[in-house]
Design an enzyme around this catalytic site. Structure first.
Site, PDB file in Angstrom:
ATOM      1  N   SER A 121       1.637  -7.531  -0.585  1.00 48.19           N
ATOM      2  CA  SER A 121       2.316  -8.447   0.333  1.00 48.19           C
ATOM      3  C   SER A 121       1.718  -9.843   0.337  1.00 48.19           C
ATOM      4  O   SER A 121       2.400 -10.812   0.681  1.00 48.19           O
ATOM      5  CB  SER A 121       2.321  -7.872   1.753  1.00 48.19           C
ATOM      6  OG  SER A 121       1.013  -7.808   2.283  1.00 48.19           O
ATOM      7  N   THR A 140       0.816  -1.219   0.000  1.00 45.13           N
ATOM      8  CA  THR A 140       0.000   0.000   0.000  1.00 45.13           C
ATOM      9  C   THR A 140       0.842   1.258   0.000  1.00 45.13           C
ATOM     10  O   THR A 140       0.508   2.247  -0.659  1.00 45.13           O
ATOM     11  CB  THR A 140      -0.935   0.005   1.225  1.00 45.13           C
ATOM     12  OG1 THR A 140      -1.869  -1.069   1.095  1.00 45.13           O
ATOM     13  CG2 THR A 140      -1.694   1.309   1.349  1.00 45.13           C
ATOM     14  N   THR A 181       1.164  -4.193   4.538  1.00 46.87           N
ATOM     15  CA  THR A 181       0.917  -4.550   5.934  1.00 46.87           C
ATOM     16  C   THR A 181       0.176  -5.867   6.108  1.00 46.87           C
ATOM     17  O   THR A 181       0.166  -6.421   7.207  1.00 46.87           O
ATOM     18  CB  THR A 181       0.107  -3.438   6.631  1.00 46.87           C
ATOM     19  OG1 THR A 181      -1.150  -3.283   5.960  1.00 46.87           O
ATOM     20  CG2 THR A 181       0.863  -2.123   6.621  1.00 46.87           C
ATOM     21  N   ASP A 182      -0.455  -6.384   5.059  1.00 44.12           N
ATOM     22  CA  ASP A 182      -1.303  -7.563   5.226  1.00 44.12           C
ATOM     23  C   ASP A 182      -0.558  -8.761   5.792  1.00 44.12           C
ATOM     24  O   ASP A 182      -1.105  -9.527   6.582  1.00 44.12           O
ATOM     25  CB  ASP A 182      -1.950  -7.955   3.888  1.00 44.12           C
ATOM     26  CG  ASP A 182      -3.119  -7.051   3.525  1.00 44.12           C
ATOM     27  OD1 ASP A 182      -3.537  -6.243   4.383  1.00 44.12           O
ATOM     28  OD2 ASP A 182      -3.619  -7.147   2.391  1.00 44.12           O
TER      29      ASP A 182
END
Length: 351
Positions: free
Chosen positions: A71, A26, A104-105
């Protein structure tokens, strides 16, 4: 003593250095000018160029465009290659720490996996963003600014891999993403953050974490086959059908049990049968707190499952337990006793 503390608080980062590895996510997302579609297209140089005040820190940055992926599409092979590239930078002696920029996932998993591999004293700081640059109030630049401070400074030497978002510093061992969209998504249940990035330095709230690493060759002869570790989350009324489907299809299994490590009674024979053939690790689906080992004793309790051959996963989440088990199996460690010792060691936060 007061004078020394004041000098450390005022320490300049001029002359220190950090390597930055950009993987996408992101934070690197921008809109296609023709279609308006969002994708992780920004380069590492573009990301750093968006950070106000970064040049004033005086930190020399060595920049690497390593991947440009969401990710969820990163693989363990990507992380092994990333570790090798980071190791080469650190072995050169030219950097004081490393920043990894990604989505971040999967950050709680990628940071933990690299923490298992990383043998050095230099910190590896993971960061990213919950809001991309097309949104009002993107958090990426501030997170990247804080991550550079954390990586280049002396405060986190020996901490291994950490996650820095929202100015908070979290240990890879404990950090979890707890919200799908909130900028304050990352927490460390049960322990809290290690510290805070404020006024150009890291202020630690607690001691640096005890770490357990699993270097190559620690378990025996590496298995040339791809290692498959399955996950099974136990649900209310679970009849065990999915466990039957896993039999013979994986090299290891992590069970996310109910509560503090409990399953319906009917699952015990199935889990016993699996544990006779492959390592089966017992965790909790709750994600906060340990599985018990000697409190309850009834069919389907934690004592019943451990007696059936399952391995206590401590307070590791099912996702991190999967990565530790995968790492152990991939380096040739298949012995149940040694696997149990590894899980016990990583659970000792007091060292």
């Amino acid at each position: 003593m007061f004078r020394a503390t004041a000098e450390r608080n005022a320490m300049s980062l001029t002359g220190r250095s950090a390597a930055v590895f950009a993987l996408g996510g992101t934070i690197a997302t921008t809109a296609d000018p023709r279609t308006g579609e969002l994708s992780p297209a920004l380069s590492a140089e573009q990301l750093l160029g968006s950070v106000s005040g970064l040049d004033a820190l005086g930190v020399e940055l060595r920049v690497h465009d390593f991947r440009r992926l969401p990710s969820a599409s990163l693989s363990l092979a990507d992380l092994d290659a990333l570790h090798a590239a980071i190791r080469a930078e650190l072995d050169s002696g030219r950097v004081d720490g490393v920043v990894v920029v990604q989505g971040t996932d999967t950050m709680e998993e990628t940071a933990f996996y690299l923490d298992l591999l990383h043998q050095g004293e230099e910190p590896i700081v993971f960061t990213g963003a919950m809001r991309d640059a097309t949104k009002a109030g993107p958090d990426g630049p501030a997170n990247l600014y804080a991550a550079v401070i954390a990586a280049a400074g002396p405060w986190l030497r020996g901490a291994g891999c950490v996650v820095v978002l929202g100015d908070e510093v979290h240990a890879a061992r404990t950090v979890q993403k707890g919200h799908t969209t909130s900028p304050a998504a990352f927490t460390s249940p049960g322990s809290g953050p290690l510290g805070l990035v404020v006024e150009g330095r890291v202020r630690l709230h607690q001691q640096l974490p005890h770490r357990t690493t699993v270097p190559p060759g620690a378990g025996g002869t590496a298995d040339p086959r791809p290692v498959r570790v399955a996950l099974h989350t136990v649900a209310f009324g679970d009849d065990g059908t999915q466990l039957d489907l896993l039999d013979g299809q994986c090299d290891g299994l992590v069970v996310a049990a109910i509560g503090a490590g409990h399953v319906p009674e009917g699952l015990v024979p199935r889990l016993h049968r699996l544990a006779d053939r492959i390592p089966v690790v017992l965790t909790s689906r709750i994600g906060n707190g340990p599985v018990l080992t000697r409190t309850y004793h009834y069919p389907g309790s934690e004592q019943d499952l451990l007696a059936a051959g399952l391995i206590a996963g401590g307070d590791l989440s099912l996702y991190k337990a999967r990565l530790l088990l995968h790492r152990l199996l991939s380096i040739g460690c298949h012995d149940r006793t040694r696997i149990a010792q590894a899980f016990d060691a990583i659970g000792r936060r007091d060292g």
